[in-house]
Write a protein that holds these residues in place. Structure first.
Motif, PDB file in Angstrom:
ATOM      1  N   ASP A 230       0.832  -1.213   0.000  1.00  0.00           N
ATOM      2  CA  ASP A 230       0.000   0.000   0.000  1.00  0.00           C
ATOM      3  C   ASP A 230       0.864   1.260   0.000  1.00  0.00           C
ATOM      4  N   PRO A 231       1.617   1.497  -1.072  1.00  0.00           N
ATOM      5  CA  PRO A 231       2.459   2.692  -1.140  1.00  0.00           C
ATOM      6  C   PRO A 231       1.642   3.938  -1.455  1.00  0.00           C
ATOM      7  N   LEU A 232       2.274   5.100  -1.268  1.00  0.00           N
ATOM      8  CA  LEU A 232       1.689   6.332  -1.777  1.00  0.00           C
ATOM      9  C   LEU A 232       1.798   6.322  -3.299  1.00  0.00           C
ATOM     10  N   MET A 233       0.879   6.996  -3.971  1.00  0.00           N
ATOM     11  CA  MET A 233       0.871   6.984  -5.423  1.00  0.00           C
ATOM     12  C   MET A 233       2.174   7.541  -5.987  1.00  0.00           C
ATOM     13  N   SER A 234       2.729   8.566  -5.351  1.00  0.00           N
ATOM     14  CA  SER A 234       3.992   9.136  -5.824  1.00  0.00           C
ATOM     15  C   SER A 234       5.127   8.128  -5.724  1.00  0.00           C
ATOM     16  N   SER A 235       5.131   7.307  -4.676  1.00  0.00           N
ATOM     17  CA  SER A 235       6.162   6.279  -4.528  1.00  0.00           C
ATOM     18  C   SER A 235       6.006   5.199  -5.593  1.00  0.00           C
ATOM     19  N   PHE A 236       4.760   4.848  -5.909  1.00  0.00           N
ATOM     20  CA  PHE A 236       4.531   3.839  -6.946  1.00  0.00           C
ATOM     21  C   PHE A 236       4.991   4.353  -8.307  1.00  0.00           C
ATOM     22  N   ARG A 237       4.714   5.617  -8.595  1.00  0.00           N
ATOM     23  CA  ARG A 237       5.191   6.207  -9.847  1.00  0.00           C
ATOM     24  C   ARG A 237       6.715   6.117  -9.943  1.00  0.00           C
ATOM     25  N   LYS A 238       7.380   6.455  -8.851  1.00  0.00           N
ATOM     26  CA  LYS A 238       8.837   6.437  -8.856  1.00  0.00           C
ATOM     27  C   LYS A 238       9.368   5.034  -9.086  1.00  0.00           C
TER      28      LYS A 238
END
Length: 401
Positions: A230-238
């Protein structure tokens, strides 16, 4: 009239003294005076610096003095020898200047930055070593919860979807496109990606939160190997941009107007939770027993609220879960929207928190309601009768229209 000869000119009275030339000193006397002057300058330099001037020095004055000294010391006069009180003319009496090409003695090598800054000869402007625009470590956000991979307890709900997408990729019905570096990806629920060689599905995109001054979502991502994160969306993008093998999986249909375009959207059941803040803010603490957050999630509730103290959505404080209600065959988003609109009259207009950057944030998921009121509203949703009632703020009761 005849022009005057040179004799006539020189025999005339020299009114301005132009021909009155002073006799220059002898060459030997000039050299003697110059040698002594250079010796005295070098003596003064050695007393101040403890070494001879360096001909390779960055300072022009030091370099010039060293070069001049090198020229005059080779032929010392008696006056220079008499004036040499430090024995500078004897090259063995004083160590030559150390060159940057020389090996540095081991004892002269500092072991840490503290050794460098503690050097008495080092004069450093305090402003150069004082952090002015960096958040102190004591004030930095330290998450209580990290997006680690854990077993997905309800993976059977998703297994068939993964199998369908895998077959579509193998037959060519769907295409996997490479993720371009620095691409702006806006994942929505039901989207599929390939990350680190695994199929990944966006199962949940929770309410908007704010981290470091920017808005963000918390995602629930299910992977084809039966794990979830369950990452933050910004972390998943990275993570996608850093993975050279990352791919986006093509959707079904021709575009947003195609009915099949949203066929991957999930209508998963989940859990309605009622949370009570443990904030020590006086404005929140005084109303703690009647102020509650209403949320809906498809993942484990404890995992959802684990990092509450760093999340403005949870008033930047830990929370207690005081009630939960299971959803079955109902859309999470629709149920959450219904509950928030049903209790909108009990939403505190003055409620806000200030994040670490000084930005004021007003969460919209908090209401002056009791857990039992939420339970009654959930029952009315299940019975399809919520539209026949409304919440009366004056009496704090759910009453018929």
């Amino acid at each position: 009239m005849a022009r005057p000869s040179l004799d006539d000119i020189y025999s005339e009275h020299d009114e301005f003294g132009l021909l009155d030339l002073k006799q220059r000193g002898t060459r030997s006397g000039s050299a003697t005076d110059r040698g002594v002057a250079v010796l005295l300058d070098v003596t003064c330099f050695v007393e101040q610096n403890g070494r001879l001037p360096d001909p390779e020095a960055l300072s022009h004055d030091e370099m010039k003095l060293a070069m001049t000294w090198g020229a005059v010391k080779t032929s010392p006069t008696e006056k220079m020898i008499a004036a040499d009180r430090l024995g500078l003319l004897d090259e063995k009496s004083i160590a030559p200047p150390r060159s940057w090409k020389d090996e540095v003695p081991e004892e002269a090598i500092p072991e840490s930055l503290d050794d460098i800054f503690d050097d008495d000869e080092l004069e450093v402007d305090p402003s150069l070593v004082t952090f002015q625009h960096t958040t102190p470590s004591s004030e930095r956000v330290t998450p209580d919860h990290r997006a680690e991979f854990v077993p997905c307890r309800d993976f059977e709900k998703f297994r068939e979807r993964f199998e369908i997408v895998q077959r579509a990729l193998e037959t060519g019905e769907r295409k996997a496109r490479a993720v371009k570096k620095w691409a702006i990806i806006e994942p929505i629920e039901g989207d599929f990606f390939i990350r680190n060689g695994l199929l990944a599905m966006i199962a949940e995109k929770s309410e908007m939160t704010s981290r470091g001054g920017s808005r963000d979502h918390r995602l629930r991502i299910i992977f084809s190997n039966g794990t979830e994160s369950d990452p933050l969306m910004s972390s998943f993008r990275k993570s996608l941009s850093e993975d050279k093998t990352a791919r986006t999986v093509q959707k079904v249909g021709l575009g947003p107007v195609d009915p099949e375009w949203e066929s991957d959207q999930l209508e998963l059941s989940g859990t309605i939770y009622v949370a009570r803040s443990r904030s020590e803010d006086p404005a929140i603490r005084e109303q703690r027993m009647i102020l509650h957050k209403i949320g809906v999630t498809s993942q484990d509730v404890a995992r959802r609220v684990a990092d509450a103290r760093n999340d403005p959505t949870f008033l930047l404080a830990p929370v207690d879960i005081v009630a939960t209600y299971s959803l079955k065959n109902l859309s999470r988003h629709k149920v959450e929207d219904l509950l928030h609109r049903f209790f909108v009259s009990a939403r505190p207009a003055e409620l806000f928190v200030v994040d670490r950057l000084g930005k004021k944030i007003s969460p919209k998921e908090w209401f002056y309601v009791l857990p039992e009121h939420v339970g009654q509203a959930v029952k009315l949703i299940e019975d399809g009768q919520l539209h026949l009632f409304h919440y009366d703020v004056a009496t704090q009761k759910i009453v018929p229209n």
